[in-house]
Design a protein around this motif. Structure first.
Motif, PDB file in Angstrom:
ATOM      1  N   GLY A 102       0.814  -1.212   0.000  1.00 37.69           N
ATOM      2  CA  GLY A 102       0.000   0.000   0.000  1.00 37.69           C
ATOM      3  C   GLY A 102       0.846   1.260   0.000  1.00 37.69           C
ATOM      4  N   GLU A 103       1.916   1.279   0.795  1.00 38.48           N
ATOM      5  CA  GLU A 103       2.793   2.450   0.834  1.00 38.48           C
ATOM      6  C   GLU A 103       3.457   2.671  -0.517  1.00 38.48           C
ATOM      7  N   LYS A 104       3.884   1.593  -1.162  1.00 41.30           N
ATOM      8  CA  LYS A 104       4.513   1.738  -2.485  1.00 41.30           C
ATOM      9  C   LYS A 104       3.511   2.224  -3.521  1.00 41.30           C
ATOM     10  N   GLY A 105       2.267   1.753  -3.424  1.00 41.26           N
ATOM     11  CA  GLY A 105       1.253   2.208  -4.375  1.00 41.26           C
ATOM     12  C   GLY A 105       0.947   3.688  -4.220  1.00 41.26           C
ATOM     13  N   ARG A 106       0.840   4.146  -2.973  1.00 40.44           N
ATOM     14  CA  ARG A 106       0.569   5.574  -2.755  1.00 40.44           C
ATOM     15  C   ARG A 106       1.754   6.429  -3.188  1.00 40.44           C
ATOM     16  N   THR A 107       2.962   5.934  -2.949  1.00 38.17           N
ATOM     17  CA  THR A 107       4.139   6.683  -3.393  1.00 38.17           C
ATOM     18  C   THR A 107       4.178   6.787  -4.916  1.00 38.17           C
ATOM     19  N   ALA A 108       3.852   5.693  -5.597  1.00 37.23           N
ATOM     20  CA  ALA A 108       3.821   5.722  -7.066  1.00 37.23           C
ATOM     21  C   ALA A 108       2.764   6.696  -7.573  1.00 37.23           C
ATOM     22  N   ALA A 109       1.590   6.713  -6.921  1.00 41.34           N
ATOM     23  CA  ALA A 109       0.543   7.646  -7.337  1.00 41.34           C
ATOM     24  C   ALA A 109       0.989   9.091  -7.145  1.00 41.34           C
ATOM     25  N   TRP A 110       1.624   9.362  -5.999  1.00 41.13           N
ATOM     26  CA  TRP A 110       2.104  10.725  -5.748  1.00 41.13           C
ATOM     27  C   TRP A 110       3.157  11.133  -6.772  1.00 41.13           C
ATOM     28  N   PHE A 111       4.123  10.268  -7.042  1.00 38.72           N
ATOM     29  CA  PHE A 111       5.203  10.617  -7.969  1.00 38.72           C
ATOM     30  C   PHE A 111       4.645  10.878  -9.367  1.00 38.72           C
ATOM     31  N   THR A 112       3.658  10.075  -9.763  1.00 41.73           N
ATOM     32  CA  THR A 112       3.049  10.274 -11.078  1.00 41.73           C
ATOM     33  C   THR A 112       2.304  11.608 -11.137  1.00 41.73           C
ATOM     34  N   LEU A 113       1.570  11.943 -10.071  1.00 48.80           N
ATOM     35  CA  LEU A 113       0.862  13.226 -10.046  1.00 48.80           C
ATOM     36  C   LEU A 113       1.843  14.402 -10.041  1.00 48.80           C
ATOM     37  N   HIS A 114       2.903  14.273  -9.260  1.00 48.43           N
ATOM     38  CA  HIS A 114       3.891  15.354  -9.205  1.00 48.43           C
ATOM     39  C   HIS A 114       4.497  15.606 -10.586  1.00 48.43           C
TER      40      HIS A 114
END
Length: 430
Positions: A102-114
């Protein structure tokens, strides 16, 4: 009006704009990768000559950005950037690497949005300001009109030429508004995507609690050992000064007691400072206990002229080490309070006994100070209450109807209670 200007061009908005431009810079390698893919697919030799192909290349590169965000350093680096540039509080962000799925998925979502928002805002920041500048100065430089700059033919009309500066200024305001909106969205989403999980919050709370416990223990030990020593030395020195000419023998005893007190306190201070190290450092002096140090404590207190009687109806040697150590500190603090508030010649009564599986400690002295305890309670009494509570016991302190200040602490004994042997090493006033 000033609020709108601050929202669009204030310090926070500018920092968030920088954060978005950094995201656009990070997106460039992925856009180049997308252009390498889109060129053969579309058969175009100039991918960057078409806005549609540029956007397609951007879209192809973003999934690769999501994959590369799985590196452990991504979340700490992004959290640091969000804290300093987006103004998100440190407590709302996680600074450790992403470990769970879950932490890796949220980090990936944030990096993509950034990178997605950053790429769009960075592209607009490169394209719009030059275009807006041309529109603003267009009425002043008639020679710029025409096909040389590829401007729309509508600008050849007089009314369009008059409105060109307004359109240029509005385009800059629109760029600032877009950057401010994107920055605000990222700042709002950052705690959700980069924030600590319940597991991380629990670990941080446990670490803070452990640090606070160490600090409180250090404060109690310093207060009880150093504070008592200073009170005793002050009283002994004062008594010796008054009888310097009339009673040289008492002065010698007082000076010897001062020397013994200071030497012992230095050893206790070394033991207390060991708390600051990783664990208890080898070679530091052991903490004083009731079994080994009670008699010396009473002797040093009496050397200053204080009348102390002690009754011990327990075997200190049979007490658990932790109980013996905390009991010594409680007795020490009780005597220290008597030295400060009861007067030099007041009688102090100390009773230590075992009853019903508990070690009971009582220290009594006359109430000569109208306010023996500072408003809100002194640190010493709070320290005694903390020591008793940590062992599962209780501690009370206050004046009685007979104008006697009584400190009473009960400490439960772990394991079989020791049998009181009726030991009275110092019964009766000195």
């Amino acid at each position: 009006m000033s609020t709108v200007a601050l929202t669009l061009f204030g310090r926070r908005a500018r920092l968030r704009w920088i954060h978005l431009i950094l995201g656009g810079a990070l997106a460039m390698p992925y856009v180049l990768f997308g252009s390498v893919v889109m060129g053969p697919v579309t058969g175009s030799a100039d991918v960057f000559g078409s806005l549609a192909l540029q956007l397609a290349s951007f879209g192809v590169g973003l999934p690769l950005a999501a994959v590369t965000s799985l590196f452990p350093l991504t979340r700490p680096l992004e959290s640091g950037a969000v804290r300093w540039l987006c103004g998100v509080d440190r407590d709302r962000l996680a600074y450790g690497p992403a470990r769970t799925r879950g932490e890796k998925g949220r980090t990936a979502a944030w990096f993509t949005l950034h990178l997605g928002f950053g790429g769009i805002v960075a592209g607009m920041s490169l394209a719009l300001p030059p275009f807006a500048a041309v529109l603003i100065v267009l009425p002043l430089l008639a020679g710029l009109r025409g096909d040389r700059l590829g401007l729309p033919e509508v600008l050849d009309h007089t009314w369009a030429l008059a409105l060109a500066p307004v359109a240029g200024a509005l385009s800059l305001v629109a760029l600032a508004g877009c950057a401010a909106a994107c920055g605000a969205l990222l700042a709002r989403w950052a705690p959700l995507l980069l924030g600590p999980t319940p597991r991380e919050r629990l670990a941080a709370a446990e670490a803070r609690a452990a640090d606070l416990a160490v600090r409180n223990r250090l404060a109690r030990e310093l207060h009880d050992s150093v504070g008592h020593a200073l009170s005793a030395v002050t009283l002994q020195a004062s008594a010796a000064r008054r009888v310097l000419e009339s009673d040289p023998e008492f002065v010698r005893e007082a000076l010897a007691a001062i020397e013994d007190t200071t030497r012992r306190t230095v050893g206790e201070l070394d033991a207390v400072l060991g708390v600051l190290r990783e664990g208890d450092a080898p070679g530091t002096a052991p903490a004083p206990t009731l079994a080994a140090d009670l008699d010396a404590l009473l002797r040093r207190t009496r050397a200053g002229g204080q009348r102390v009687s002690a009754t011990v109806d327990a075997d200190p040697e049979a007490l658990p080490p932790l109980v013996s150590r905390e009991a010594y500190r409680i007795v020490q603090e009780g005597l220290s309070n008597a030295l400060k508030h009861a007067g030099e010649r007041a009688a102090v009564d100390v009773r230590i006994a075992v009853a019903d599986g508990e070690l009971e400690i009582t220290v009594e002295n006359p109430v000569t100070d109208p306010a023996p305890c500072r408003a809100g309670g002194g640190h010493g009494l709070r320290g005694i209450a903390d020591r008793a509570r940590l062992l599962g016991g209780t501690a009370t302190a206050g004046p009685t109807a007979a104008q006697i200040w009584r400190l009473c602490a009960r400490l439960p004994l772990k394991g079989p209670a020791p049998t009181p042997p009726g030991r009275n090493p110092s019964k009766g006033p000195a």
